[in-house]
Structures are given as structure tokens and as C-alpha cells.
Scaffold this active site. Structure first.
Site, PDB file in Angstrom:
ATOM      1  N   ASP A   8      -7.460  -1.127  -1.328  1.00 24.39           N
ATOM      2  CA  ASP A   8      -6.964   0.005  -0.556  1.00 24.39           C
ATOM      3  C   ASP A   8      -5.888  -0.547   0.388  1.00 24.39           C
ATOM      4  O   ASP A   8      -5.823  -1.761   0.620  1.00 24.39           O
ATOM      5  CB  ASP A   8      -8.133   0.621   0.230  1.00 24.39           C
ATOM      6  CG  ASP A   8      -7.677   1.691   1.183  1.00 24.39           C
ATOM      7  OD1 ASP A   8      -6.862   2.539   0.785  1.00 24.39           O
ATOM      8  OD2 ASP A   8      -8.126   1.657   2.357  1.00 24.39           O
ATOM      9  N   ASP A  10      -4.322   1.161   3.752  1.00 25.57           N
ATOM     10  CA  ASP A  10      -4.507   1.391   5.199  1.00 25.57           C
ATOM     11  C   ASP A  10      -5.910   0.980   5.640  1.00 25.57           C
ATOM     12  O   ASP A  10      -6.900   1.484   5.119  1.00 25.57           O
ATOM     13  CB  ASP A  10      -4.258   2.859   5.538  1.00 25.57           C
ATOM     14  CG  ASP A  10      -2.822   3.289   5.219  1.00 25.57           C
ATOM     15  OD1 ASP A  10      -1.906   2.467   5.396  1.00 25.57           O
ATOM     16  OD2 ASP A  10      -2.637   4.442   4.804  1.00 25.57           O
TER      17      ASP A  10
HETATM   18 MG   LIG Z   1      -8.189   2.867   4.058  1.00 22.32          MG
END
Ligand SMILES: [Mg+2]
Ligand SMILES: [Zn+2]
Length: 176
Positions: A8, A10
């Protein structure tokens, strides 16, 4: 077949909702979290591919143009490369959070599509994320899930940051 780690973006690679940045809408707002280049470098040594898989609903909502998002990812990949850390591809869902698309995590299309494109053995691959939607998407695709944060009921392992997670992933991959 190849082995991969899906990351992922962020909250895993870069800061989000911190004092100096809310959401990343331009390259200058991308602040790497501590230990991230080192973690990716370690994973590069063991895995064939490292991918970034990210929901970017801000595009669909009109906060950011898709061309701007691509600039952010080009910048991210170039900055990491300077440190010897290789991201092979960054893919994203640009749709509105409530659009009901197949690509937005917790759906697994982004992961499954990369798996086909690069001939990935998903059962021997890992998804790392800081929300349960990341872990669910990985599980749907057939990967193991590593959660960054306090706890997650579905994750195979939980760590405070990517560097700790990378060490565990490398050990776990070696033991299988
Ligand atoms: Mg995230
Ligand atoms: Zn989507």
C-alpha cells in the site's frame, strides 16, 4: 513463477494525515516514512517484484488530476531508485470511493491483474498495508497479509513499520 510484495502507499511508504501533510496531492507532499528505502532494498534482494497498490479516490473526487498522480508516482519511484530501492510498478484505483468499481481495495483486481501480468505466485507473495481493506484485498487475491499498526484480526503478522515487516517477510518466505 515469480514472487512479489505488494505495498500500500499512504501510511506504508509515505506520510499521510501528519502535521506537515494531509493527503498527497503533489510530489513535494510525498514524505517517506523512516526506513522505507532500506526495507524495499532488502525485499528487492529476495523478491522478483515489488509493487505499489493504492486507492486514490481523490482523483475521482476531483482533488487531483490523474496526470498529477502519475507525477507523484514517477517522483516516488525515482527518489527510491536513488537509494537503490526498486519499485517495478505502481498501480492505483482512481475512482470515487463509492463508485463500486472492481479495483478499489478491499477488492483485489489491482493485485490479481499484476499477478497475471508478471506471472506471480500469489500464494507465496505478500500484501503490506495499514488498513484492513489492504489485508482483505491481499487475502482475496491469495497473498499473505502484513499489517502496519496496532492490530488486525485477518493479518498474518503485525508490525509498527515497513522495515520490521520486511525482516519478517524475508524470514517467512525463506521458511516456506
Ligand atoms: Mg494506507
Ligand atoms: Zn477503481
Amino acid at each position: 513463477m515469480n514472487k512479489a510484495v505488494f505495498l500500500d502507499r499512504d501510511g506504508v511508504i509515505n506520510e499521510v494525515l501528519t502535521n506537515r501533510v494531509k493527503f498527497v496531492n503533489k510530489p513535494q507532499e510525498l514524505y517517506f516514512l523512516p526506513g522505507v528505502p532500506e526495507a524495499i532494498k532488502k525485499l528487492n534482494a529476495v523478491f522478483d517484484y515489488i509493487f505499489v497498490v493504492t486507492n486514490q479516490g481523490g482523483v475521482g473526487l476531483g482533488f487531483m488530476k490523474e496526470s498529477q498522480l502519475i507525477k507523484i508516482h514517477d517522483h516516488m519511484i525515482a527518489e527510491l531508485k536513488k537509494e537503490g530501492a526498486i519499485i517495478h510498478e505502481a498501480v492505483y484505483c482512481p475512482h470515487k470511493p463509492k463508485a463500486g468499481c472492481a479495483c478499489r481495495k478491499p477488492n483485489s483486481k489491482l493485485i490479481v491483474d499484476l499477478g497475471q501480468k508478471y506471472n506471480i505466485d500469489l500464494a507465496h507473495s505478500y500484501m503490506v498495508g495499514d488498513t484492513d481493506t489492504d489485508i482483505i484485498a491481499g487475502k482475496k487475491a491469495g497473498t499473505k497479509g502484513v499489517f502496519l499498526g496496532k492490530s488486525d484480526p485477518l493479518a498474518d503478522a503485525v508490525f509498527p513499520d515497513l522495515l520490521c515487516a520486511a525482516d519478517w517477510i524475508i524470514k517467512d518466505a525463506g521458511a516456506r
